[in-house]
Design a protein around this motif. Structure first.
Motif, short mmCIF file in Angstrom:
data_model
loop_
_atom_site.label_atom_id
_atom_site.label_comp_id
_atom_site.label_asym_id
_atom_site.label_seq_id
_atom_site.Cartn_x
_atom_site.Cartn_y
_atom_site.Cartn_z
N GLN A 28 0.83 -1.21 0.00
CA GLN A 28 0.00 0.00 0.00
C GLN A 28 0.86 1.26 0.00
O GLN A 28 0.53 2.23 -0.69
CB GLN A 28 -0.95 0.00 1.21
CG GLN A 28 -2.06 -1.01 1.11
CD GLN A 28 -1.60 -2.42 1.51
OE1 GLN A 28 -0.52 -2.62 2.06
NE2 GLN A 28 -2.44 -3.40 1.22
N GLU A 31 2.07 1.71 -3.41
CA GLU A 31 1.00 2.14 -4.31
C GLU A 31 0.79 3.65 -4.20
O GLU A 31 0.55 4.32 -5.20
CB GLU A 31 -0.30 1.39 -4.00
CG GLU A 31 -0.27 -0.04 -4.51
CD GLU A 31 -1.54 -0.81 -4.21
OE1 GLU A 31 -2.38 -0.35 -3.41
OE2 GLU A 31 -1.69 -1.89 -4.81
N LYS A 57 -8.05 0.18 -5.26
CA LYS A 57 -6.92 -0.09 -4.36
C LYS A 57 -7.44 -0.30 -2.94
O LYS A 57 -8.33 0.40 -2.49
CB LYS A 57 -5.92 1.07 -4.35
CG LYS A 57 -5.42 1.50 -5.70
CD LYS A 57 -4.42 0.53 -6.25
CE LYS A 57 -3.87 1.06 -7.57
NZ LYS A 57 -3.15 0.08 -8.31
#
Length: 152
Positions: A28, A31, A57
């Motif tokens: 994460q 990302e 996401k």
């Protein structure tokens, strides 16, 4: 978008920082980093969170905000206060610039001035100060808001 070479360096620096401060290196967090490296303009943390959620996401609001703080510390993003909120922009892979910020509508006008940069260098030299980074922001009213003659 920043060059591939610069992106790889940023990712290495990010990984090194996470390890150094004992933070987990999560998918994460990367990302968030990747999303920011794709953005060419200004963005809000909440806008980034919503954009990532809309892309499917699995990301928390806290991860977005905490990762932005890390990237700010690393110099990957810069942050500008507009009213009661912060606006971010990617700092790496872009030419240095400063901002005119409208306190009424939030418009941000980017500008570059060699004269201002030279003056800053002279001031730092005079005080034997080693600058690492800076932002220059002028707050006021944009042409459109000035034309209206009053703030909304």
């Amino acid at each position: 978008m920043a060059s591939a070479k610069l992106v790889e360096k940023v990712k290495r620096d990010f990984a090194s920082y996470l390890k150094r401060v004992n933070l987990r290196s999560t998918e994460q967090r990367y990302e968030v980093l990747n999303a920011i490296l794709e953005i060419d303009g200004h963005f809000g943390a909440e806008d980034l969170f919503i954009q990532m959620k809309n892309q499917g996401k699995k990301i928390s609001r806290a991860t977005v905000y905490n990762t932005l703080d890390i990237l700010l510390e690393l110099g990957v993003v810069s942050r500008h206060k507009v009213g009661n909120t912060y606006i971010y922009e990617r700092a790496i892979g872009r030419t240095h610039h400063d901002h005119l910020i409208c306190i009424n509508c939030g418009a941000m006008i980017e500008f570059a001035s060699e004269e201002i940069e030279k003056l800053q260098d002279e001031i730092c030299k005079k005080y034997k100060f080693k600058p690492l980074r800076h932002t220059h922001q002028i707050y006021g009213l944009c042409a459109k808001c000035s034309e209206k003659g009053k703030m909304s």
